[in-house]
Write a protein that holds these residues in place. Structure first.
Motif, PDB file in Angstrom:
ATOM      1  N   ALA A 162       0.837  -1.193   0.000  1.00  0.00           N
ATOM      2  CA  ALA A 162       0.000   0.000   0.000  1.00  0.00           C
ATOM      3  C   ALA A 162       0.877   1.250   0.000  1.00  0.00           C
ATOM      4  N   PRO A 163       0.444   2.319  -0.655  1.00  0.00           N
ATOM      5  CA  PRO A 163       1.203   3.572  -0.592  1.00  0.00           C
ATOM      6  C   PRO A 163       1.191   4.144   0.823  1.00  0.00           C
ATOM      7  N   SER A 164       2.177   4.953   1.137  1.00  0.00           N
ATOM      8  CA  SER A 164       2.303   5.500   2.486  1.00  0.00           C
ATOM      9  C   SER A 164       1.470   6.745   2.703  1.00  0.00           C
ATOM     10  N   ARG A 165       0.719   7.167   1.693  1.00  0.00           N
ATOM     11  CA  ARG A 165      -0.058   8.403   1.795  1.00  0.00           C
ATOM     12  C   ARG A 165      -1.395   8.235   1.074  1.00  0.00           C
ATOM     13  N   ALA A 166      -2.443   8.835   1.631  1.00  0.00           N
ATOM     14  CA  ALA A 166      -3.732   8.945   0.955  1.00  0.00           C
ATOM     15  C   ALA A 166      -4.075  10.428   0.824  1.00  0.00           C
ATOM     16  N   THR A 167      -5.170  10.740   0.172  1.00  0.00           N
ATOM     17  CA  THR A 167      -5.463  12.140  -0.155  1.00  0.00           C
ATOM     18  C   THR A 167      -5.641  13.000   1.090  1.00  0.00           C
ATOM     19  N   ALA A 224      -5.962  -0.416  -0.944  1.00  0.00           N
ATOM     20  CA  ALA A 224      -5.863   0.964  -0.485  1.00  0.00           C
ATOM     21  C   ALA A 224      -6.367   1.896  -1.584  1.00  0.00           C
ATOM     22  N   GLY A 225      -6.465   3.170  -1.261  1.00  0.00           N
ATOM     23  CA  GLY A 225      -6.907   4.125  -2.258  1.00  0.00           C
ATOM     24  C   GLY A 225      -6.804   5.537  -1.727  1.00  0.00           C
ATOM     25  N   PRO A 226      -7.173   6.519  -2.514  1.00  0.00           N
ATOM     26  CA  PRO A 226      -7.125   7.904  -2.051  1.00  0.00           C
ATOM     27  C   PRO A 226      -7.960   8.144  -0.799  1.00  0.00           C
ATOM     28  N   ASP A 227      -8.996   7.314  -0.616  1.00  0.00           N
ATOM     29  CA  ASP A 227      -9.902   7.486   0.526  1.00  0.00           C
ATOM     30  C   ASP A 227      -9.550   6.613   1.717  1.00  0.00           C
ATOM     31  N   LEU A 228      -8.568   5.706   1.590  1.00  0.00           N
ATOM     32  CA  LEU A 228      -8.245   4.790   2.685  1.00  0.00           C
ATOM     33  C   LEU A 228      -6.743   4.528   2.718  1.00  0.00           C
ATOM     34  N   LEU A 229      -6.108   4.997   3.782  1.00  0.00           N
ATOM     35  CA  LEU A 229      -4.699   4.719   4.022  1.00  0.00           C
ATOM     36  C   LEU A 229      -4.586   3.389   4.752  1.00  0.00           C
TER      37      LEU A 229
END
Length: 489
Positions: A162-167, A224-229
């Protein structure tokens, strides 16, 4: 049979299981053994893996006679280390753990059973690790079938972390559950189901904390996604209690093979800190075998005071944590142990986000969330329907949750608690003297409550919101609670 070098606590190594050079596409050997009552914590079965193997599979079983009254029956956990060895803390050798949740596993370069790490099956001495969780007084008889398959490796598994950052929303309060399980340990939810449940609970982030394994880190990028870290972690389940490592780099593994008497905890807490993570004592008074926390709190970053639906265990942990706050004030320490709350949800009908943490962070990213937790800038909520703010002001200055209001001992301090989503609940303000103020919120569940004190009489203030409905073990039900605001210089 001999003692296991390099492993803390009791452990034995059995005679190795050897396979002849490859003569077919696969070979299997079935072995048996007996683990006596009063067994060591870990039993290792060496496997001499020849060259040319592309898959290793293990199936196991054990007898389960009825337990005598007041005693435990048999429960046998299992895991795997590869040719790099079994030395305590050497993460090169770890290849997986499923505890007592599965009857077998498989590993290859392309895939592995959840809880296990895909990768080549190289020549060398591998080890099955058995963990006799509980043993019947007459002992435990086990059987294991080891199968080696031969041929070239398939395509290498490609992790998708998962990326370490979300929006996020910039500097804001973010909601997150930091103790969760899937099929990668002893949960029954698939990763996709857990992510969907987190979104349904209106969470901004979750922390993946599988028991004793890092395998889930390889798949979270898909969910994961922009809305969920989604933040990686681990629940380390020792024989003297569990703790969570929050915010580990993907693939980082923390060893669990020690007891409090081994003096090894500090080493692994330091490993977590070097990796940029936090160490949190989980459900310290849980009554399951080996679940109660026996290590003390030195060096830890937080304590889980609320785990799942509110129970008497949580009530007792909350009281003990409050005593720790008093000790930090008495000793004039600026460092103190924040409280967190998590669902520890494994499967339906356990509710993801009951409870969860509402963290004041500079953004929706791993580092900012961990910074907020470490500083205690958080409160704990039963659900996203509940919202609150909690502040203390004096002489034109103010402080919020997890902060200190530096003020003279006799200066009046106004404490304000604003609550919504808690109809008919009791709002309480607690200090180092105990509960000092309480009121019942109106039926619409929204109100602002104020109380005045001075630092001399209230070295810290914290808030609780409780539903006046008993649980099977408590007189009422926690709806929300905050970390403290400290008062005084």
């Amino acid at each position: 049979m001999g003692a296991a070098a390099g492993v803390a606590g009791g452990a034995v190594v059995l005679d190795p299981v050897a396979f002849p050079a490859a003569a077919a596409t696969s070979q299997s050997r079935t072995i048996t053994g007996h683990i006596a009552y009063g067994a060591p914590d870990w039993v290792y079965v060496p496997i001499e893996v020849p060259a040319g193997v592309n898959r290793l599979t293990v199936e196991y079983s054990y007898d389960r006679p009825p337990a005598p009254p007041g005693q435990n029956g048999n429960a046998l956990d299992i895991g795997l280390f590869d040719e790099h060895g079994i030395d305590l803390g050497d993460d090169r050798g770890f290849r997986g753990w499923s505890g007592g949740f599965r009857t077998g596993f498989t590993v290859s370069a392309s895939d592995a059973t959840p809880g296990y790490l895909p990768g080549p099956v190289r020549k060398g001495t591998w080890h099955i690790i058995f963990g006799p969780y509980t043993v019947h007084p007459q002992g435990l008889n086990w059987t294991a079938t080891i199968t080696l398959e031969y041929g070239p490796d398939g395509p290498a598994f490609r992790p998708n972390p998962a990326p370490s950052r979300a929006t996020g929303r910039g500097a804001a309060w973010y909601r997150g559950d930091m103790h969760l399980h899937t099929v990668h340990s002893d949960g029954r939810r698939q990763p996709a189901e857990l992510a969907a449940a987190a979104r349904a609970a209106k969470l901004d982030f979750i922390v993946s904390t599988e028991h004793n394994t890092s395998s889930a880190a390889g798949v979270w990028g898909e969910f994961a996604g922009p809305d969920l870290l989604i933040i990686d972690g681990e629940e380390i389940t020792t024989r003297n209690g569990h703790f969570t490592a929050l915010g580990l780099p993907p693939g980082t593994w923390i060893d669990w093979r020690y007891r409090a008497v081994d003096g090894a905890l500090a080493r692994f807490v330091q490993q977590i800190h070097r990796a940029g993570g936090l160490a949190v004592a989980a459900h310290p008074l849980a009554t399951c075998v080996a679940c109660g926390w026996k290590f003390g709190y030195a060096g830890l970053d937080a304590v889980e005071v609320w785990n799942g639906p509110w129970t008497l265990d949580d009530e007792a942990v909350l009281a003990g944590w409050d005593n720790l706050l008093v000790a930090s004030v008495r000793e004039r320490r600026e460092d103190w142990l924040p409280a967190v709350g998590d669902s520890d949800a494994h499967s339906e009908p356990q509710v993801v986000g009951l409870p969860h943490n509402v963290v004041n962070a500079s953004g929706l990213d791993r580092r900012a969330i961990l910074d907020g937790v470490r500083a205690g800038r958080l409160w704990i909520a039963e659900s996203a329907a509940v919202d609150l703010s909690f502040t203390a002001t004096a002489a034109g200055r103010g402080a919020g949750i997890g902060e200190r209001l530096r003020v003279a001992d006799d200066a009046p301090v106004t404490v304000t608690l604003q609550v919504s989503g808690a109809p008919g609940c009791a709002a309480r303000i607690v200090t180092d003297q105990g509960q000092r103020f309480a009121t019942v919120l109106p039926a619409e569940g929204t109100a602002a409550v104020t109380w005045t004190t001075v630092a001399r009489n209230s070295r810290y203030v914290r808030a609780e919101v409780r539903r006046q409905t008993p649980t099977p073990t408590t007189a009422d039900t926690m709806v929300a609670l905050t970390n403290p605001i400290f008062l005084g210089n």
